[in-house]
Design an enzyme around this catalytic site. Structure first.
Site, short mmCIF file in Angstrom:
data_model
loop_
_atom_site.label_atom_id
_atom_site.label_comp_id
_atom_site.label_asym_id
_atom_site.label_seq_id
_atom_site.Cartn_x
_atom_site.Cartn_y
_atom_site.Cartn_z
N GLU A 1 0.83 -1.19 -0.26
CA GLU A 1 -0.07 0.14 0.04
C GLU A 1 0.29 1.05 0.00
O GLU A 1 0.39 2.20 -0.04
CB GLU A 1 -0.62 -0.07 1.12
CG GLU A 1 -1.62 -1.25 1.29
CD GLU A 1 -3.34 -1.11 0.13
OE1 GLU A 1 -3.14 -0.36 -0.22
OE2 GLU A 1 -3.98 -2.71 0.24
N HIS B 1 -4.66 4.55 -3.89
CA HIS B 1 -5.67 2.64 -4.31
C HIS B 1 -7.40 3.36 -3.54
O HIS B 1 -7.32 3.41 -2.10
CB HIS B 1 -5.57 2.32 -2.75
CG HIS B 1 -5.91 0.69 -3.09
ND1 HIS B 1 -6.12 -0.30 -2.37
CD2 HIS B 1 -7.28 0.63 -3.71
CE1 HIS B 1 -6.79 -0.97 -2.16
NE2 HIS B 1 -7.95 -1.35 -3.32
N1 LIG Z 1 -8.37 0.10 -6.67
C1 LIG Z 1 -9.16 0.34 -6.19
O1 LIG Z 1 -9.69 0.81 -5.07
C2 LIG Z 1 -10.29 -1.32 -6.63
C3 LIG Z 1 -11.08 -1.08 -6.14
C4 LIG Z 1 -12.03 -2.06 -6.13
C5 LIG Z 1 -11.09 -3.78 -7.35
N2 LIG Z 1 -10.06 -3.57 -7.08
C6 LIG Z 1 -9.56 -4.61 -8.19
O2 LIG Z 1 -9.81 -4.71 -9.91
C7 LIG Z 1 -9.82 -5.80 -10.52
C8 LIG Z 1 -10.74 -5.90 -10.97
O3 LIG Z 1 -12.13 -6.26 -10.28
P1 LIG Z 1 -13.45 -6.56 -10.33
O4 LIG Z 1 -14.42 -6.51 -9.41
O5 LIG Z 1 -14.21 -5.68 -11.56
O6 LIG Z 1 -13.22 -7.86 -10.70
P2 LIG Z 1 -13.83 -9.20 -10.61
O7 LIG Z 1 -13.72 -9.99 -10.56
O8 LIG Z 1 -15.32 -8.85 -11.32
O9 LIG Z 1 -13.26 -9.43 -11.70
C9 LIG Z 1 -12.29 -10.15 -12.66
C10 LIG Z 1 -12.29 -10.02 -14.30
O10 LIG Z 1 -10.69 -11.14 -14.08
C11 LIG Z 1 -11.01 -11.79 -14.97
N3 LIG Z 1 -9.63 -12.51 -15.17
C12 LIG Z 1 -9.45 -13.84 -14.74
N4 LIG Z 1 -8.24 -13.96 -15.45
C13 LIG Z 1 -7.71 -13.62 -16.15
C14 LIG Z 1 -6.10 -13.60 -16.37
N5 LIG Z 1 -5.72 -14.78 -16.91
N6 LIG Z 1 -7.15 -12.31 -17.30
C15 LIG Z 1 -7.62 -11.67 -17.72
N7 LIG Z 1 -8.44 -11.41 -16.99
C16 LIG Z 1 -8.52 -12.72 -16.39
C17 LIG Z 1 -12.13 -12.43 -14.79
O11 LIG Z 1 -12.73 -13.42 -15.88
C18 LIG Z 1 -12.87 -11.32 -14.47
O12 LIG Z 1 -13.56 -11.16 -15.91
C19 LIG Z 1 -9.71 -6.58 -9.11
O13 LIG Z 1 -8.25 -7.02 -9.15
C20 LIG Z 1 -9.40 -5.67 -8.07
O14 LIG Z 1 -8.66 -6.11 -6.68
C21 LIG Z 1 -9.32 -2.17 -7.05
#
Ligand SMILES: NC(=O)c1ccc[n+]([C@@H]2O[C@H](COP(=O)([O-])OP(=O)(O)OC[C@H]3O[C@@H](n4cnc5c(N)ncnc54)[C@H](O)[C@@H]3O)[C@@H](O)[C@H]2O)c1
Length: 325
Positions: A267, A286
């Protein structure tokens, strides 16, 4: 008439979801986000609080729901996160306690920050702002119009790695800006590109995958090299998806045009890290999901889930449906 249940809510909770929950239970609302210094309960502290409140419904965001907490006579646990990794789901299931999660609660917030970072990076907003504040608009004998030109985004190609909740919420926004959007996601049928093809075609690469054994470090020196000269790299997902040193090298060499990052290992980014000194980099701590709407969204998802569980139904966001069969 007093409500039948008693809910301890240590997550931020608002809007329609809060009204729904108040219709189901007496609500003790004491969100961690209002506490200074930060208050995240460990399992012992939370177990004590649950007992002293006499709660049979527990809603948390980051507090640890493990060990002694699960000895309490809980009817349902709501974890206001996409991944309820603060809850020992196996132990909850063994005790027959339904656990709810809040998928996609922050997708719009993260997508909006992704767009904000893209504009800030592409149009040099932070550097231009700094010049105005320092009264150095005519720096080095140039006018700003000379220093701050950029290619417009409309007509350019954005490559999304991961097409889940955040990826989809980002996709339509970028299409709305006139960008061509391509995606790589082995588990989403509408994502048509291999990672190699995406990296070769995209002017902007944006990361939206979770960290898994398959995706950890998926963007390394080789993949950065495959990207177009001058391409922009965005990561509002997780730092573990890329090799940060290789990214700094690709920026220092001039191969990449810039990068914007909303997450760092542990972080934080050490102040002496090369990225800190680069003017074609935008860094945020973040904050992708930090919107009031995220709170309203998770409140509705969790409250609707609690209502369903208490009615003996299986809501879509129930993590352990086997406890209700
Ligand atoms: N910056 C922030 O505050 C914040 C907030 C929420 C989520 N996030 C991050 O954003 C990302 C996405 O979150 P989300 O809610 O959309 O999750 P989600 O589970 O809805 O979507 C993730 C997608 O990634 C795909 N995936 C899995 N393996 C993969 C690969 N090898 N190559 C490409 N795609 C692949 C999955 O099939 C899925 O469609 C996560 O890393 C999460 O930690 C960040």
């Amino acid at each position: 008439m007093s409500a039948k249940h008693r809910a301890l809510v240590t997550a931020p909770f608002r809007g329609e979801g809060l009204e729904t929950l108040r219709g189901l239970a007496d609500v003790v609302l004491d969100p961690w986000i209002d506490q200074q210094p930060l208050r995240i309960y460990n399992s012992e502290q939370l177990a004590e609080r649950v007992e002293s409140e006499g709660a049979d419904v527990l809603v948390v965001e980051s507090d640890s729901v493990k060990g002694p907490v699960l000895d309490a006579p809980l009817r349902v646990i709501g974890s206001c996160r996409g991944d309820p990794n603060n809850v020992d789901v196996v132990a909850a299931t063994a005790r027959g306690i339904p656990v709810l999660r809040a998928p996609g609660r922050n997708a719009d917030g993260v997508a909006e920050l992704t767009v904000a970072l893209l504009f800030a990076l592409n149009r040099h907003v932070l550097r231009a702002d700094a010049d105005v504040r320092r009264d150095e608009v005519y720096a080095g004998g140039t006018i700003p119009y000379q220093r701050f030109r950029a290619w417009q985004l409309a007509g350019r190609t954005a490559g999304l790695v991961g097409l889940g909740a955040v990826g989809r919420a980002t996709s339509w926004r970028l299409e709305g800006l006139g960008m061509r959007v391509i995606a790589h996601d082995p588990y989403a049928p509408e994502a048509t590109h291999s990672l190699d093809d995406l990296l070769a075609e995209a002017d902007v690469v944006s990361m939206h995958a979770p960290v898994t054994a398959e995706t950890a470090g998926v963007i390394g020196a080789t993949q950065l090299e495959q990207m177009q000269d001058g391409a922009l790299y965005l990561n509002t997902a997780r730092a573990a998806l890329h090799d940060t040193d290789a990214l700094a090298d690709a920026l220092a060499s001039g191969h990449l045009g810039g990068a914007a990052l909303d997450h760092f290992e542990g972080e934080h980014l050490p102040v002496d890290h090369p990225l800190v000194g680069m003017c074609n980099v935008v860094l945020t701590p973040h904050i992708g999901g930090a919107t009031y709407d995220t709170e309203a969204n998770h409140s509705k998802l969790i409250a609707d889930g609690i209502a369903a569980v208490l009615a003996g139904e299986q809501p879509h966001n129930l993590v352990n449906p086997e406890v209700l069969t």
